[in-house]
Design an enzyme around this catalytic site. Structure first.
Site, PDB file in Angstrom:
ATOM      1  N   LYS A   1       7.988  56.305  15.473  1.00 35.39           N
ATOM      2  CA  LYS A   1       8.389  57.414  16.366  1.00 35.39           C
ATOM      3  C   LYS A   1       8.790  56.866  17.737  1.00 35.39           C
ATOM      4  CE  LYS A   1       5.607  60.411  13.521  1.00 35.39           C
ATOM      5  NZ  LYS A   1       4.852  61.639  13.378  1.00 35.39           N
TER       6      LYS A   1
ATOM      7  N   HIS B   1      13.668  64.191   9.882  1.00 33.66           N
ATOM      8  CA  HIS B   1      12.226  64.280  10.151  1.00 33.66           C
ATOM      9  C   HIS B   1      11.952  65.625  10.829  1.00 33.66           C
ATOM     10  CE1 HIS B   1       8.271  63.510  11.796  1.00 33.66           C
ATOM     11  NE2 HIS B   1       8.170  62.517  10.937  1.00 33.66           N
TER      12      HIS B   1
ATOM     13  N   GLU C   1      10.223  66.388  13.249  1.00 35.75           N
ATOM     14  CA  GLU C   1      10.288  66.343  14.723  1.00 35.75           C
ATOM     15  C   GLU C   1      11.729  66.436  15.203  1.00 35.75           C
ATOM     16  OE1 GLU C   1       7.963  62.791  15.007  1.00 35.75           O
ATOM     17  OE2 GLU C   1       6.205  63.913  14.340  1.00 35.75           O
TER      18      GLU C   1
ATOM     19  N   GLU D   1       6.661  65.719   3.897  1.00 33.44           N
ATOM     20  CA  GLU D   1       5.732  65.671   5.024  1.00 33.44           C
ATOM     21  C   GLU D   1       5.403  67.097   5.479  1.00 33.44           C
ATOM     22  OE1 GLU D   1       6.106  61.603   7.137  1.00 33.44           O
ATOM     23  OE2 GLU D   1       7.495  62.983   8.091  1.00 33.44           O
TER      24      GLU D   1
ATOM     25  N   GLY E   1       0.300  64.014  12.250  1.00 34.45           N
ATOM     26  CA  GLY E   1      -0.361  63.702  13.513  1.00 34.45           C
ATOM     27  C   GLY E   1      -1.590  64.555  13.794  1.00 34.45           C
TER      28      GLY E   1
ATOM     29  N   SER F   1      -0.688  62.126   8.218  1.00 33.57           N
ATOM     30  CA  SER F   1      -2.073  61.661   8.363  1.00 33.57           C
ATOM     31  C   SER F   1      -2.526  60.710   7.253  1.00 33.57           C
ATOM     32  CB  SER F   1      -3.038  62.854   8.492  1.00 33.57           C
ATOM     33  OG  SER F   1      -2.735  63.603   9.662  1.00 33.57           O
TER      34      SER F   1
END
Ligand code: 13P
Length: 248
Positions: free
Chosen positions: A11, A94, A96, A166, A172, A212
């Site tokens: 990241k 992703h 994010e 994911e 996270g 995680s």
């Protein structure tokens, strides 16, 4: 038999000098003849990481790219820039990037097609929010993400792609999906791919779990029949990563 992949996603962490130091510490321990090890790093870390990994079996990945070849796209990085620098994988879509930078399924698809054309292996991400899971629409939502991401990608190219499931609520948070939850969605993704391309192709595509992942849960997750390894965030920058690579 699908070969497992253990990929790290740094990241927006580690400066070039920090990256170099970390790789020097990892270096002897992330070589593997059994699994494909991939380090996906910030663009500015690519060159020093490629240099630091010279002679290693580990591969380098980028965390993003743009689909145009060149031109007036200030701040963007092309697929060819990545391959020329020694990159072989690229994370696309992703959550994010979708959440903070407005990436859509259509954009992810354009990037995936360009990545393949340039000889990069895309790691195409998908995953539901906690609200979608609670509403019971996880599988339907992910089916749409997969269908869009693979739009106009022919079978022979689809085979080479990697998918990363994911769940957003597991990223996270330390709140990993149970092996049952992760396997269920990865199996559903394989079924979606089978509907698009047939069994031979869907059986060839590698599907990773991310969210995680750590030393304690990696082996059990990666041993599920439809989970072909992991995309590891936080733990990929710790010595733990060297153990996750040798999970079995
Ligand atoms: P964490 O492993 O830190 O939860 O991150 C997962 C992830 O987003 C990898 O792409």
């Amino acid at each position: 038999m699908r070969r497992k992949i253990v990929a790290g996603n740094w990241k927006m962490n580690l400066t070039p000098s920090e990256a170099k130091k970390l790789i020097e510490a990892f270096r002897p321990q992330i070589d593997s003849d059994e699994v494909d090890v991939v380090l996906c790093v910030p663009a500015i870390d690519i060159v020093p990481v490629v240099q630091a990994l010279e002679g290693s079996t580990a591969k380098i990945g980028a965390e993003n790219m743009y689909y145009e070849e060149r031109g007036a796209y200030t701040g963007e990085i092309s697929a060819e820039m990545l391959t020329d620098a020694g990159v072989s994988y690229v994370i696309l879509g992703h959550s994010e990037r979708r959440q903070y930078f407005g990436e859509t399924d259509q954009l992810v698809n354009k990037k995936a097609r360009k990545a393949i054309e340039a000889g990069l292996t895309p790691i195409i991400c998908c995953g539901e929010t906690i609200e979608q899971r609670e509403e019971g629409i996880t599988l339907r939502f992910i089916q749409e993400q997969i269908k869009s991401a693979f739009s106009q990608i022919p079978s022979e190219d689809a085979k080479k792609c990697v998918v990363a499931y994911e769940p957003i609520w597991a990223i996270g948070t330390g709140h990993v999906a149970t092996t049952k939850q992760a396997q269920e969605v990865c199996a559903a993704i394989r079924k979606n791919l089978e509907e698009l391309y047939g069994a031979e192709v869907s059986e060839a595509i590698r599907i990773l779990y991310g969210g995680s992942v750590n030393v304690a849960n990696a082996a059990e997750l990666f041993e599920q029949p439809d989970i072909d390894g992991g995309l590891v965030g936080g733990a990929s920058m710790k010595p733990d990563f060297t153990q996750i690579v040798h999970f079995h």
